[in-house]
Design a protein around this motif. Structure first.
Motif, PDB file in Angstrom:
ATOM      1  N   LEU A 151     -17.817  52.457 -12.721  1.00 54.29           N
ATOM      2  CA  LEU A 151     -17.551  51.290 -11.885  1.00 54.29           C
ATOM      3  C   LEU A 151     -17.959  51.538 -10.434  1.00 54.29           C
ATOM      4  CD1 LEU A 151     -16.505  48.460 -12.222  1.00 54.29           C
ATOM      5  CD2 LEU A 151     -14.171  49.285 -11.837  1.00 54.29           C
ATOM      6  N   LEU A 152     -17.767  52.748  -9.946  1.00 52.26           N
ATOM      7  CA  LEU A 152     -18.247  53.090  -8.601  1.00 52.26           C
ATOM      8  C   LEU A 152     -19.770  52.972  -8.521  1.00 52.26           C
ATOM      9  CD1 LEU A 152     -15.999  56.168  -7.707  1.00 52.26           C
ATOM     10  CD2 LEU A 152     -16.059  53.988  -6.485  1.00 52.26           C
ATOM     11  N   THR A 153     -20.445  53.337  -9.618  1.00 52.59           N
ATOM     12  CA  THR A 153     -21.902  53.203  -9.667  1.00 52.59           C
ATOM     13  C   THR A 153     -22.315  51.735  -9.615  1.00 52.59           C
ATOM     14  OG1 THR A 153     -21.957  55.180 -11.067  1.00 52.59           O
ATOM     15  CG2 THR A 153     -23.966  53.891 -10.934  1.00 52.59           C
ATOM     16  N   VAL A 154     -21.596  50.891 -10.366  1.00 59.32           N
ATOM     17  CA  VAL A 154     -21.885  49.457 -10.355  1.00 59.32           C
ATOM     18  C   VAL A 154     -21.647  48.863  -8.972  1.00 59.32           C
ATOM     19  CG1 VAL A 154     -21.095  47.216 -11.243  1.00 59.32           C
ATOM     20  CG2 VAL A 154     -21.474  49.122 -12.815  1.00 59.32           C
ATOM     21  N   MET A 155     -20.560  49.292  -8.309  1.00 55.38           N
ATOM     22  CA  MET A 155     -20.263  48.787  -6.971  1.00 55.38           C
ATOM     23  C   MET A 155     -21.335  49.210  -5.969  1.00 55.38           C
ATOM     24  SD  MET A 155     -16.138  49.466  -7.071  1.00 55.38           S
ATOM     25  CE  MET A 155     -15.747  48.873  -5.431  1.00 55.38           C
ATOM     26  N   ALA A 156     -21.859  50.436  -6.131  1.00 53.55           N
ATOM     27  CA  ALA A 156     -22.947  50.883  -5.258  1.00 53.55           C
ATOM     28  C   ALA A 156     -24.206  50.053  -5.506  1.00 53.55           C
ATOM     29  CB  ALA A 156     -23.224  52.371  -5.495  1.00 53.55           C
ATOM     30  N   TYR A 157     -24.458  49.720  -6.779  1.00 47.20           N
ATOM     31  CA  TYR A 157     -25.621  48.892  -7.111  1.00 47.20           C
ATOM     32  C   TYR A 157     -25.474  47.489  -6.523  1.00 47.20           C
ATOM     33  CZ  TYR A 157     -28.831  46.072  -9.911  1.00 47.20           C
ATOM     34  OH  TYR A 157     -29.805  45.194 -10.300  1.00 47.20           O
ATOM     35  N   GLU A 158     -24.277  46.936  -6.592  1.00 51.92           N
ATOM     36  CA  GLU A 158     -24.025  45.607  -6.017  1.00 51.92           C
ATOM     37  C   GLU A 158     -24.278  45.621  -4.514  1.00 51.92           C
ATOM     38  OE1 GLU A 158     -21.827  42.742  -3.725  1.00 51.92           O
ATOM     39  OE2 GLU A 158     -21.206  44.846  -3.913  1.00 51.92           O
ATOM     40  N   CYS A 159     -23.835  46.689  -3.853  1.00 57.48           N
ATOM     41  CA  CYS A 159     -24.055  46.812  -2.417  1.00 57.48           C
ATOM     42  C   CYS A 159     -25.546  46.962  -2.113  1.00 57.48           C
ATOM     43  CB  CYS A 159     -23.274  48.015  -1.889  1.00 57.48           C
ATOM     44  SG  CYS A 159     -23.151  48.101  -0.094  1.00 57.48           S
ATOM     45  N   TYR A 160     -26.246  47.707  -2.966  1.00 55.27           N
ATOM     46  CA  TYR A 160     -27.692  47.879  -2.803  1.00 55.27           C
ATOM     47  C   TYR A 160     -28.420  46.536  -2.899  1.00 55.27           C
ATOM     48  CZ  TYR A 160     -32.455  48.668  -4.492  1.00 55.27           C
ATOM     49  OH  TYR A 160     -33.812  48.597  -4.685  1.00 55.27           O
ATOM     50  N   VAL A 161     -28.058  45.724  -3.892  1.00 54.64           N
ATOM     51  CA  VAL A 161     -28.702  44.418  -4.060  1.00 54.64           C
ATOM     52  C   VAL A 161     -28.389  43.517  -2.868  1.00 54.64           C
ATOM     53  CG1 VAL A 161     -28.842  42.344  -5.489  1.00 54.64           C
ATOM     54  CG2 VAL A 161     -28.670  44.592  -6.573  1.00 54.64           C
ATOM     55  N   ALA A 162     -27.136  43.564  -2.388  1.00 55.03           N
ATOM     56  CA  ALA A 162     -26.730  42.705  -1.270  1.00 55.03           C
ATOM     57  C   ALA A 162     -27.492  43.046   0.004  1.00 55.03           C
ATOM     58  CB  ALA A 162     -25.228  42.840  -1.039  1.00 55.03           C
ATOM     59  N   ILE A 163     -27.744  44.317   0.243  1.00 51.62           N
ATOM     60  CA  ILE A 163     -28.400  44.734   1.484  1.00 51.62           C
ATOM     61  C   ILE A 163     -29.918  44.745   1.354  1.00 51.62           C
ATOM     62  CG2 ILE A 163     -28.628  46.606   3.162  1.00 51.62           C
ATOM     63  CD1 ILE A 163     -25.936  45.229   3.268  1.00 51.62           C
ATOM     64  N   CYS A 164     -30.416  45.264   0.245  1.00 50.41           N
ATOM     65  CA  CYS A 164     -31.867  45.490   0.102  1.00 50.41           C
ATOM     66  C   CYS A 164     -32.598  44.319  -0.541  1.00 50.41           C
ATOM     67  CB  CYS A 164     -32.116  46.765  -0.708  1.00 50.41           C
ATOM     68  SG  CYS A 164     -31.365  48.246   0.013  1.00 50.41           S
ATOM     69  N   ASN A 165     -31.890  43.451  -1.239  1.00 48.75           N
ATOM     70  CA  ASN A 165     -32.543  42.344  -1.929  1.00 48.75           C
ATOM     71  C   ASN A 165     -31.694  41.073  -1.805  1.00 48.75           C
ATOM     72  OD1 ASN A 165     -34.531  41.135  -3.408  1.00 48.75           O
ATOM     73  ND2 ASN A 165     -34.268  42.395  -5.239  1.00 48.75           N
ATOM     74  N   PRO A 166     -31.381  40.674  -0.572  1.00 52.08           N
ATOM     75  CA  PRO A 166     -30.410  39.583  -0.387  1.00 52.08           C
ATOM     76  C   PRO A 166     -30.864  38.240  -0.941  1.00 52.08           C
ATOM     77  CG  PRO A 166     -31.509  40.131   1.683  1.00 52.08           C
ATOM     78  CD  PRO A 166     -31.922  41.173   0.698  1.00 52.08           C
ATOM     79  N   LEU A 167     -32.168  37.962  -0.946  1.00 52.94           N
ATOM     80  CA  LEU A 167     -32.654  36.665  -1.416  1.00 52.94           C
ATOM     81  C   LEU A 167     -32.428  36.488  -2.922  1.00 52.94           C
ATOM     82  CD1 LEU A 167     -35.997  36.339   0.597  1.00 52.94           C
ATOM     83  CD2 LEU A 167     -33.762  35.322   1.104  1.00 52.94           C
ATOM     84  N   HIS A 168     -32.495  37.583  -3.665  1.00 55.53           N
ATOM     85  CA  HIS A 168     -32.293  37.515  -5.108  1.00 55.53           C
ATOM     86  C   HIS A 168     -30.853  37.840  -5.520  1.00 55.53           C
ATOM     87  CE1 HIS A 168     -36.698  38.073  -4.774  1.00 55.53           C
ATOM     88  NE2 HIS A 168     -36.734  37.279  -5.830  1.00 55.53           N
ATOM     89  N   TYR A 169     -29.989  38.094  -4.524  1.00 56.17           N
ATOM     90  CA  TYR A 169     -28.608  38.509  -4.829  1.00 56.17           C
ATOM     91  C   TYR A 169     -27.869  37.495  -5.705  1.00 56.17           C
ATOM     92  CZ  TYR A 169     -23.791  40.030  -4.084  1.00 56.17           C
ATOM     93  OH  TYR A 169     -22.498  40.429  -4.272  1.00 56.17           O
ATOM     94  N   PRO A 170     -27.881  36.189  -5.367  1.00 55.57           N
ATOM     95  CA  PRO A 170     -27.146  35.232  -6.223  1.00 55.57           C
ATOM     96  C   PRO A 170     -27.654  35.201  -7.654  1.00 55.57           C
ATOM     97  CG  PRO A 170     -27.735  34.237  -4.115  1.00 55.57           C
ATOM     98  CD  PRO A 170     -28.499  35.512  -4.210  1.00 55.57           C
TER      99      PRO A 170
END
Length: 297
Positions: free
Chosen positions: A105-124
């Motif tokens: 779950l910590l890995t998933v949360m890190a991935y979510e943070c990665y998508v939010a910061i590095c790929n914000p346009l595709h986040y939704p």
């Protein structure tokens, strides 16, 4: 048919102090994680993937800490250390299971943070509600059968010598020390499990946060950089404590660790990080603090 959990009986003069300290930690952990679950469910502004994962993480932490601390408190209060073989196997299975789920779950949360910061346009699109639910379900489903199988294999070993476990819960290293016969295969399986559920997730998390750091440093706005760091910096301490202690216990040979060192390191990843997590998530997060004020008023 039964074992004796020695716990911290080697320091008899501090038993009452230990009882009060661990009781305080247990209450703080339950209250802190319970409040996070409540406010993330009650506040509409927190209905986002980040807080969905956070609420699941808090629920997991309540389950995790309830496997070890209540029995330890009972043992300290009653000075009775006996635990049946079945109860010991059950405790080990759940500790390992929840530990693996937390790692994933910590890995998933890190991935979510990665998508939010590095790929914000595709986040939704990437982090829609269906994907979030599937990721959480995958964490729980993956962590359960592996550790049930590993626990069954360890407790199929013969235990005919001492029944004293020099630990405060039934963990793999002290149990293998009590087992008779050749435990080489079991130790190799423990290392394999540690690589799969500790080392690989840890490296994936480090990779995610390195990408996040690189992206944040490229932001033109100082305010944007500060907000991004504030959003994704709080899991770093949790990750360091949790994975660092797990790697030392399960990947280093038993001869390298003393029983006192194992107990101290186990306190880090099974108890102390669970208490600090709610404080880190709330005190370092303005959205959660605002939702908490709204709930209180």
């Amino acid at each position: 048919m039964e074992f004796a959990l020695l716990g911290f009986s080697d320091i008899p003069n501090l038993q009452m102090f230990l009882f009060v300290m661990f009781l305080f930690i247990y209450v703080v952990t339950l209250m802190g994680n319970g409040i996070i679950i409540l406010i993330t469910r009650a506040d509409q502004t927190l209905q986002t993937p980040m807080y969905f994962f956070l609420s699941n993480f808090s629920f997991l932490e309540i389950c995790y800490v309830s496997i070890t601390l209540p029995r330890m408190l009972i043992n300290i209060w009653t000075q009775k250390t006996h635990i049946s073989l079945f109860a010991c196997a059950t405790q080990m299975s759940f500790v390992l299971m929840f530990g693996n789920i937390e790692s994933l779950l910590l890995t998933v949360m890190a991935y979510e943070c990665y998508v939010a910061i590095c790929n914000p346009l595709h986040y939704p699109l990437i982090m829609n509600s269906k994907v979030c639910a599937q990721l959480v379900a995958a964490c729980w489903v993956t962590g359960v059968p592996v550790e049930i199988g590993q626990t069954c294999q360890i407790f199929s070993l013969p235990f005919s010598g001492s029944n004293q476990i020099n630990h405060y819960f039934c963990d793999i290293p002290p149990m293998l020390n009590l087992a008779c016969g050749d435990t080489f295969l079991n130790e190799m399986l423990v290392i394999t499990g540690a690589v799969l559920f500790v080392m690989i997730p840890f490296l994936l998390i480090l990779g995610s946060y390195s990408k996040i750091t690189t992206t944040i440093l490229k932001l033109p706005s100082a305010t944007g950089r500060a907000k991004a760091f504030s959003t994704c910096s709080f899991p770093i301490m949790v990750v360091t404590l949790f994975f660092g202690s797990g790697i030392i216990i399960y990947l280093l040979p038993n001869s390298k660790n003393s029983s006192k060192t194992d107990k101290f390191l186990s306190l880090l990843y099974t108890i102390l990080t669970l208490m600090f997590n709610p404080l880190i998530y709330t005190l370092r997060n303005k959205d959660v603090l605002m939702a908490l004020r709204k709930l209180l008023t």
